[in-house]
Structures are given as structure tokens and as C-alpha cells.
Design a protein around this motif. Structure first.
Motif: not given
Length: 353
Positions: A242-243, A256-262, A267-268, A273-274
Motif C-alpha cells: 500500500y503506497r 484516507k485509504g489504508r489509514g482508515m483500516i489501521t 497510512d493515510d 498497488v494494483p
């Protein structure tokens, strides 16, 4: 045809048409939808790593696969029985969402993210743009229960399937028992989506020596390996990380992407990476579908001044791309289209016939 029967030109044309139709019908019913044991054997493509999901506790069988395929295409999984998995994951778009920037769900509601393609899922250790799901068998629960996607409960899905006489028979065939459970639903879907393996593009044939590249395609491959492969690793064309790729956040989506999970500020605005496999078919691009054309993506990454915020260092390492660089990269990316995968008869919609 009876021996000695004379047929006029008009009648002969009708007979030929009927024979063609009969042949087509026979092909459709007797061959096109037949799934054999060989069709559901897990074949690891040459050069691919060991998958994360190995079907160890989900034995591959034609019957379970066919049940998973029917469930995937059946809108019964949604609250209003109008939205199926295939509504967003369209086969012609490598099981992404053709054209729409953001996902569309029940009652015409619009989601926050672009629909990712379904391919090579057993090599992923987590799913969704933010990695919020870490098991292939659990993944369907998220869209089924999401209020802007299918807005349904697993319990009510089971109730609706129990009311459908054909499903009792199909669950019996698949599991030697007509009982419909959440575990069986999810295992069937995992078999269908887990066998969506894309590994027969021109790139793959070039790598095994059965196809050739043009000068531009070769240059594009070299450029790709120098500037893109640190994130989009061959042969899967993703490293499952995740980047932050430097996109300016969409203030309307507030994602906020990954930040919403962690829950970590670090991680915001990081997103998965697809994989770039079949990228020609999976437009529009980025997690929010903001770029309609592949050339727009190359223009974005080819100019460091486009990057916003805490973009990953790998993004800056790409550097300035010349117009010829972008043409060569574009030529190479088109070699990742896998028509064998897209037109695989195993994945066709059974409700179309």
C-alpha cells in the motif's frame, strides 16, 4: 434428411438455417457450459510464486465451481435482487467496472472507489483498495453487506436461496447435502473467483519464447523494469503493498485509504498497488477512477511536479518521462492484455443462455 427428397432454394436456405441454429444450440448446451474436473484443476503458471490461498480446505470440484459461478452472476445476493457481483465486476473489463469512475450499487447509489479487477486473487494476502479483508473466502461479505453496494445480510441471502428450489438441488450436488450455509456460499464463490487466473498475455508468451516484441515494446519493458517494477513486480505486476502515489485527495470523497483500516496517520492516503495485468481493459484508473485513459496515467507519473503530499519515494524515482518513453511504456502495457482469460468459457454468465 430423407434420401431423394428434393428441396427448393428457398426451403434449402431454411433447412440450412435450422441446422446452424441446432448446431449453435448444441454447442451452447452440450459443450460451452460443461465444466470438467480438468477445468477446475489449480495450475500454477510458470514463474508465479506459491499462492496465499491454496484451496486446502475448499476442495476444487466442478459442482462447487458451477455453484459459485451462478451465485456470482445472480442478483439474488442483493437486497432488491437487482445487483449481482457481476454488475460491478464485468467479464469484458477483466472483471472490473467498465467505464464508470466509481462503483454503482443498490438504488443507484454511488460508492467511493473504482471497482478493482478480479484476477490472480489467490496470490493476494488481502483485498480491497485498503486491505480491509484478508481472506478470499470472507471477501464477498464486504460488498454484500455494504449499504451502498448490495445492502444485504448473509442470513437473508440464505433465506432467499432456501426459497429457490434450484439452489437446494445445486447445493446437494456441490456438497452432497442440500443445506445452504454461509460457509458453503463463500467457499463456492472462492472457487469461482480463485480460478480467475490471468497468465497468458503476449508478455507471458514473450517471456517463454513463443512470441516476439516490437522495438517499442522491448524498450517499454526495459523502461518498466527500471522505473515501475519496484512496486509492480513481475510476474503478478504488483507487490501487494500500500503506497501513497502522489494523487491529490478528492475532497468530496474524503477517502484516507489504508489509514482508515489501521488508524495510523502514517497510512493515510495509501492504497493498494494494483496489478497492471489487463490494464488496457480496466479503465478508468486509480482508486477513485479519476483518469479515463492509460495515457493520462503515464502523463501523471511522468512529471514529478504532479505529485502531492507524502508521495512514496518510488514515485519520485520514476523521474521525468519523455514522450517517447511514454509511447514505449504504453506499447509494453498493452502486451499485458490476456484475451484467453477474458474470453474463458468457464467464466461466462450462465443466465445469458
Amino acid at each position: 434428411m430423407v434420401k431423394g427428397l428434393k428441396i427448393g432454394m428457398k426451403n434449402k436456405a431454411i433447412v440450412i438455417l435450422l441446422l446452424v441454429c441446432a448446431a449453435m444450440l448444441g454447442f451452447t448446451t452440450n459443450n460451452y457450459f460443461v465444466i470438467t474436473k480438468e477445468d477446475v484443476v489449480l495450475k500454477i503458471p510458470k514463474g508465479f510464486p506459491k499462492p496465499y490461498y491454496k484451496f486446502k480446505n475448499n476442495k476444487l470440484t466442478p459442482e462447487v465451481f458451477l455453484l459459485g459461478r451462478k451465485l456470482f452472476y445472480d442478483p439474488i445476493l442483493s437486497k432488491d435482487s437487482m445487483i449481482s457481483c457481476s454488475f460491478c465486476h464485468q467479464r469484458i473489463a477483466a472483471f472490473a467496472h467498465f467505464d464508470h469512475p466509481l462503483s454503482h450499487g443498490i438504488n443507484g447509489l454511488i460508492g467511493k472507489r473504482n471497482v478493482p479487477p478480479l484476477q490472480n486473487l489467490i496470490w493476494q494476502n488481502s483485498y480491497m483498495w485498503d486491505g480491509g479483508v484478508n481472506n478470499l473466502e470472507v471477501q464477498p461479505v464486504s460488498p454484500i453487506t455494504n449499504p451502498v453496494e448490495m445492502d444485504e445480510s448473509i442470513a437473508h441471502v440464505i433465506t432467499k436461496l432456501q426459497r429457490n428450489p434450484s439452489y437446494a438441488a445445486e447445493f446437494r450436488l456441490a456438497f452432497n447435502d442440500p443445506e445452504i450455509t454461509s460457509e458453503r456460499i463463500l467457499k463456492a464463490l472462492a472457487q469461482f473467483t480463485g480460478l480467475m487466473i490471468s497468465a497468458n498475455s503476449r508478455y507471458d508468451k514473450y517471456m517463454d519464447g513463443t512470441d516476439t516484441f516490437s522495438v517499442s515494446e522491448k524498450n517499454g519493458l526495459e523502461l518498466f523494469r527500471a522505473k515501475c517494477a519496484s512496486c509492480h513486480e513481475e510476474p503478478l505486476f504488483t507487490d501487494n503493498s500500500y503506497r501513497n502515489n502522489g494523487l491529490k485527495p478528492d475532497t468530496a470523497l474524503k477517502d484516507k485509504g489504508r489509514g482508515m483500516i489501521t488508524g495510523l496517520e502514517f497510512d493515510d492516503y495509501k492504497f493498494r498497488v494494483p496489478s497492471l495485468r489487463n490494464i488496457e481493459m480496466t479503465y478508468p484508473y486509480m482508486h477513485d477512477g479519476r483518469f479515463r485513459k492509460l495515457k493520462d496515467v503515464l502523463n501523471f507519473y511522468g512529471s514529478p511536479e504532479n505529485f502531492y503530499g507524502n508521495a512514496a519515494k518510488e514515485v519520485y524515482e520514476i523521474g521525468k518521462l519523455s514522450e517517447q518513453d511514454k509511447k514505449d511504456l504504453y506499447a509494453f502495457l498493452l502486451t499485458l492484455t490476456d484475451k484467453t482469460f477474458i474470453y474463458d468459457k468457464r467464466f461466462i454468465d450462465p443466465f445469458m443462455h
